[in-house]
Write a protein that holds these residues in place. Sequence first.
Motif, PDB file in Angstrom:
ATOM      1  N   THR A   1       0.498  -1.129  -0.551  1.00 46.47           N
ATOM      2  CA  THR A   1       0.004  -0.238  -0.243  1.00 46.47           C
ATOM      3  C   THR A   1       0.921   0.915  -0.549  1.00 46.47           C
ATOM      4  OG1 THR A   1      -1.465  -1.697   1.019  1.00 46.47           O
ATOM      5  CG2 THR A   1      -1.672   0.968   1.260  1.00 46.47           C
ATOM      6  N   VAL A   2       1.073   2.129  -1.095  1.00 45.39           N
ATOM      7  CA  VAL A   2       2.050   3.055  -1.210  1.00 45.39           C
ATOM      8  C   VAL A   2       0.777   4.418  -1.375  1.00 45.39           C
ATOM      9  CG1 VAL A   2       3.698   4.516  -3.259  1.00 45.39           C
ATOM     10  CG2 VAL A   2       3.266   1.698  -2.807  1.00 45.39           C
ATOM     11  N   LEU A   3       2.059   5.209  -0.374  1.00 45.06           N
ATOM     12  CA  LEU A   3       1.261   6.163  -0.659  1.00 45.06           C
ATOM     13  C   LEU A   3       1.531   7.385  -1.639  1.00 45.06           C
ATOM     14  CD1 LEU A   3      -0.362   8.814   0.952  1.00 45.06           C
ATOM     15  CD2 LEU A   3       1.215   9.425   2.094  1.00 45.06           C
ATOM     16  N   VAL A   4       1.550   8.237  -2.031  1.00 51.84           N
ATOM     17  CA  VAL A   4       1.926   8.802  -3.652  1.00 51.84           C
ATOM     18  C   VAL A   4       1.306  10.364  -3.110  1.00 51.84           C
ATOM     19  CG1 VAL A   4       1.924   9.327  -5.752  1.00 51.84           C
ATOM     20  CG2 VAL A   4       1.898   6.905  -5.216  1.00 51.84           C
ATOM     21  N   VAL A   5       2.348  11.419  -2.635  1.00 53.46           N
ATOM     22  CA  VAL A   5       2.048  12.350  -1.820  1.00 53.46           C
ATOM     23  C   VAL A   5       1.696  13.676  -3.602  1.00 53.46           C
ATOM     24  CG1 VAL A   5       2.604  14.335  -0.800  1.00 53.46           C
ATOM     25  CG2 VAL A   5       2.544  12.327  -0.027  1.00 53.46           C
ATOM     26  N   GLY A   6       1.209  13.656  -3.946  1.00 56.90           N
ATOM     27  CA  GLY A   6       1.146  14.767  -4.828  1.00 56.90           C
ATOM     28  C   GLY A   6       0.045  14.087  -5.905  1.00 56.90           C
TER      29      GLY A   6
ATOM     30  N   THR B   1       3.157   7.741 -11.709  1.00 55.17           N
ATOM     31  CA  THR B   1       3.756   6.987 -10.765  1.00 55.17           C
ATOM     32  C   THR B   1       3.094   5.666 -10.190  1.00 55.17           C
ATOM     33  OG1 THR B   1       5.378   8.418  -9.670  1.00 55.17           O
ATOM     34  CG2 THR B   1       4.458   6.721  -8.424  1.00 55.17           C
ATOM     35  N   THR B   2       1.820   6.459 -10.053  1.00 50.66           N
ATOM     36  CA  THR B   2       0.595   5.426  -9.998  1.00 50.66           C
ATOM     37  C   THR B   2       0.391   4.452 -10.797  1.00 50.66           C
ATOM     38  OG1 THR B   2      -0.640   6.715  -8.688  1.00 50.66           O
ATOM     39  CG2 THR B   2      -2.160   4.971  -9.781  1.00 50.66           C
ATOM     40  N   VAL B   3       0.121   4.286 -12.062  1.00 53.99           N
ATOM     41  CA  VAL B   3       0.413   4.072 -13.307  1.00 53.99           C
ATOM     42  C   VAL B   3       1.225   2.402 -13.318  1.00 53.99           C
ATOM     43  CG1 VAL B   3       0.567   3.492 -16.037  1.00 53.99           C
ATOM     44  CG2 VAL B   3      -0.334   5.186 -15.089  1.00 53.99           C
ATOM     45  N   THR B   4       2.119   3.559 -13.018  1.00 55.90           N
ATOM     46  CA  THR B   4       4.023   1.917 -12.397  1.00 55.90           C
ATOM     47  C   THR B   4       3.786   0.933 -11.417  1.00 55.90           C
ATOM     48  OG1 THR B   4       5.377   3.581 -13.861  1.00 55.90           O
ATOM     49  CG2 THR B   4       6.024   2.177 -12.314  1.00 55.90           C
ATOM     50  N   LEU B   5       3.208   1.366 -10.532  1.00 57.99           N
ATOM     51  CA  LEU B   5       2.880   0.928  -9.793  1.00 57.99           C
ATOM     52  C   LEU B   5       1.476  -0.471  -9.249  1.00 57.99           C
ATOM     53  CD1 LEU B   5       2.980   3.588  -6.451  1.00 57.99           C
ATOM     54  CD2 LEU B   5       4.347   1.717  -6.836  1.00 57.99           C
TER      55      LEU B   5
ATOM     56  N   ASP C   1      -0.416  -1.071 -12.223  1.00 54.68           N
ATOM     57  CA  ASP C   1       0.111  -1.553 -13.582  1.00 54.68           C
ATOM     58  C   ASP C   1      -0.339  -3.431 -13.478  1.00 54.68           C
ATOM     59  OD1 ASP C   1      -2.408  -0.952 -16.196  1.00 54.68           O
ATOM     60  OD2 ASP C   1      -0.251  -1.421 -17.407  1.00 54.68           O
ATOM     61  N   ASP C   2       0.839  -3.850 -13.356  1.00 57.34           N
ATOM     62  CA  ASP C   2       1.480  -4.734 -12.958  1.00 57.34           C
ATOM     63  C   ASP C   2       1.562  -6.115 -11.826  1.00 57.34           C
ATOM     64  OD1 ASP C   2       2.601  -4.792 -16.375  1.00 57.34           O
ATOM     65  OD2 ASP C   2       4.617  -3.624 -15.308  1.00 57.34           O
ATOM     66  N   ALA C   3       0.648  -4.956 -10.674  1.00 56.63           N
ATOM     67  CA  ALA C   3       0.646  -5.689  -9.893  1.00 56.63           C
ATOM     68  C   ALA C   3      -0.787  -5.246  -9.218  1.00 56.63           C
ATOM     69  CB  ALA C   3       1.890  -4.938  -8.815  1.00 56.63           C
ATOM     70  N   PRO C   4      -1.932  -6.271  -9.822  1.00 64.52           N
ATOM     71  CA  PRO C   4      -2.960  -6.540  -9.105  1.00 64.52           C
ATOM     72  C   PRO C   4      -3.130  -5.973  -7.481  1.00 64.52           C
ATOM     73  CG  PRO C   4      -2.590  -8.895  -9.772  1.00 64.52           C
ATOM     74  CD  PRO C   4      -1.617  -7.433  -9.759  1.00 64.52           C
ATOM     75  N   ASP C   5      -2.593  -6.632  -6.645  1.00 63.49           N
ATOM     76  CA  ASP C   5      -2.614  -6.721  -5.284  1.00 63.49           C
ATOM     77  C   ASP C   5      -2.376  -5.360  -4.852  1.00 63.49           C
ATOM     78  OD1 ASP C   5      -4.515  -8.957  -5.171  1.00 63.49           O
ATOM     79  OD2 ASP C   5      -1.808  -9.676  -5.214  1.00 63.49           O
ATOM     80  N   ARG C   6      -1.481  -4.853  -5.707  1.00 62.74           N
ATOM     81  CA  ARG C   6      -0.886  -2.618  -4.587  1.00 62.74           C
ATOM     82  C   ARG C   6      -2.268  -2.241  -4.788  1.00 62.74           C
ATOM     83  NH1 ARG C   6       3.899  -2.699  -8.253  1.00 62.74           N
ATOM     84  NH2 ARG C   6       5.711  -4.136  -6.712  1.00 62.74           N
ATOM     85  N   ARG C   7      -2.214  -1.203  -3.859  1.00 58.02           N
ATOM     86  CA  ARG C   7      -3.163  -0.090  -3.957  1.00 58.02           C
ATOM     87  C   ARG C   7      -2.046   0.967  -3.298  1.00 58.02           C
ATOM     88  NH1 ARG C   7      -5.233   0.223   0.978  1.00 58.02           N
ATOM     89  NH2 ARG C   7      -7.183   1.184  -0.106  1.00 58.02           N
ATOM     90  N   VAL C   8      -2.832   1.808  -3.773  1.00 54.49           N
ATOM     91  CA  VAL C   8      -2.163   3.436  -3.996  1.00 54.49           C
ATOM     92  C   VAL C   8      -3.064   4.296  -3.105  1.00 54.49           C
ATOM     93  CG1 VAL C   8      -1.781   5.636  -5.344  1.00 54.49           C
ATOM     94  CG2 VAL C   8      -0.635   3.240  -5.872  1.00 54.49           C
ATOM     95  N   ILE C   9      -2.739   5.619  -1.973  1.00 52.31           N
ATOM     96  CA  ILE C   9      -3.621   6.392  -1.789  1.00 52.31           C
ATOM     97  C   ILE C   9      -2.883   7.694  -2.318  1.00 52.31           C
ATOM     98  CG2 ILE C   9      -4.452   8.189  -0.042  1.00 52.31           C
ATOM     99  CD1 ILE C   9      -3.388   5.077   1.419  1.00 52.31           C
ATOM    100  N   MET C  10      -3.498   8.700  -3.559  1.00 55.55           N
ATOM    101  CA  MET C  10      -2.562   9.707  -3.648  1.00 55.55           C
ATOM    102  C   MET C  10      -3.868  10.803  -2.704  1.00 55.55           C
ATOM    103  SD  MET C  10      -2.946   9.378  -7.985  1.00 55.55           S
ATOM    104  CE  MET C  10      -2.699  10.795  -8.384  1.00 55.55           C
ATOM    105  N   VAL C  11      -1.835  11.676  -2.541  1.00 57.67           N
ATOM    106  CA  VAL C  11      -2.839  12.859  -1.630  1.00 57.67           C
ATOM    107  C   VAL C  11      -2.164  14.169  -1.944  1.00 57.67           C
ATOM    108  CG1 VAL C  11      -1.649  12.156  -0.113  1.00 57.67           C
ATOM    109  CG2 VAL C  11      -3.890  13.642   0.295  1.00 57.67           C
ATOM    110  N   SER C  12      -2.842  15.514  -1.553  1.00 59.01           N
ATOM    111  CA  SER C  12      -2.418  16.459  -1.642  1.00 59.01           C
ATOM    112  C   SER C  12      -3.257  16.939  -1.458  1.00 59.01           C
ATOM    113  CB  SER C  12      -2.122  17.039  -3.482  1.00 59.01           C
ATOM    114  OG  SER C  12      -3.487  17.043  -4.614  1.00 59.01           O
TER     115      SER C  12
ATOM    116  N   GLU D   1      -7.237   5.013  -4.391  1.00 62.25           N
ATOM    117  CA  GLU D   1      -7.564   6.591  -3.844  1.00 62.25           C
ATOM    118  C   GLU D   1      -7.091   7.483  -4.178  1.00 62.25           C
ATOM    119  OE1 GLU D   1      -9.326   5.326   0.663  1.00 62.25           O
ATOM    120  OE2 GLU D   1      -8.047   4.291   0.529  1.00 62.25           O
ATOM    121  N   ILE D   2      -8.123   8.398  -4.105  1.00 61.18           N
ATOM    122  CA  ILE D   2      -7.689  10.675  -4.584  1.00 61.18           C
ATOM    123  C   ILE D   2      -8.536  11.499  -3.220  1.00 61.18           C
ATOM    124  CG2 ILE D   2      -7.413  12.098  -5.717  1.00 61.18           C
ATOM    125  CD1 ILE D   2      -7.491  10.078  -8.307  1.00 61.18           C
TER     126      ILE D   2
END
Length: 450
Positions: A193-198, A206-210, A212-223, A331-332
Amino acid sequence: MTNDAAPPTPTSTPTVAIIGGGASGTLTAINLLRRGASVTLFESRGEAGYGVAYSTTDGRHLLNVRANNMSGFPDDRDDLLDWAAEAGIELGPIDFLPRRDYARYLRDRLAHAAEAGAGTLETVGETVIDVEPVGAGFRVLTSDDDEGHVADAVVLAYGNPPPQPLAGLPEAPWNLSDPWDVARISALPVDATVLVVGTGLTAVDTTVTLLDDAPDRRVIMVSRHGLVPNPHVDDQFTSWVTPVPDGPLTADGIAALVRDQIEYAAGLGVDWRAVIDGLRGPTQSIWRRLAEPERRRFREVYAREWEVRRHRMAPRIAALLDAYRAEGRLEILGGGVLGCRTDTAEQPVVSLADGDREVTAVINCTGPSPDITRTDNPLLLALQKRGLIAPDPLRLGIDVTEDGHVIGADGSVVPNLLTVGPPCKGALYEATAIPEIRGQAAAVAAHLTS
């Protein structure tokens, strides 16, 4: 049409040092070579054409401008399409080329200009740490050469500086400061589970890289605002001209004008994107007509809403984000990062607007930090110490004239010291995209060889 035509005969053949080999420096070098100049291009990577924007190795990272407007040359709008055909790349006028391929385009055009023989090119793969005035010219000093390189003129093309470190976060293996380190990002656990700040274009890539190839990853984008770039649409071809009033302009007035034009266009069945695109040409003249307090108000109140409409993402990328959100993997959020603690060395806990979250890693995608008074770049520190550069009033870059001549700390123009690209943002506002950079590069080259 190709770029094989003979360049105009220059009235002088200066030696020019270009510091930075990204798009700004590479296009400036090409224009100078075509006009017969002797060019020394300083790029710490050792190879030109990359810069921050095009250094990615991920083919899913696309340009955010269609191919028909990404030629490097204002007098040959089809040059990118011609190059793609030569290179065997299938690319239509309204397609979005991968960023890594655009770096290849820049390198190929630079090599062609160097081989054509009008000018000479030397590429120095060293880090520039100082520029010393010597007589009517300069000596460029690098970390690996005490003697330096002498030049008649210097062009600062250092591009977008890196972001400031995220406040309140310690240095740690989970704190990733470089969003373009694709190998390191891809190596994160497949269930991270990765927090992308911005939430800008870099965060999107960055979110696409995280994900697109790993269906079990999650991303939280925050700004702070939680706004992501709007998408381009496939059927946008309408031209729109907004009548900008004469006389003094204000930030509130320009914002109201844009809203009114969008509403008027909608009544005619015209998408708002046509209004925004139609304002691209006059943006620099509008910015120049705003007094400094009005520029500040625009930056504080309206800039983010403008940027997410002005700098849009390719439809294919927008569709990916929509799919990730529908799957619950993305999540955004707005509100920014409120705090961080580390219950264990490997698992930081970040405080967001909706509560605390345990994450695997944090990636800094907050965008460039252009304020040179906060830099740790040795060259920019040395130039400030010498009084050769100073921040512009809004600290969006360095103080320059509208045509790229650098203004020193004493308020006077520094002869034969110029800049192209992002450092000009304070003077021009629109200064970071290829359609603006290519015009600046051509104009600077014409000035230095005439």
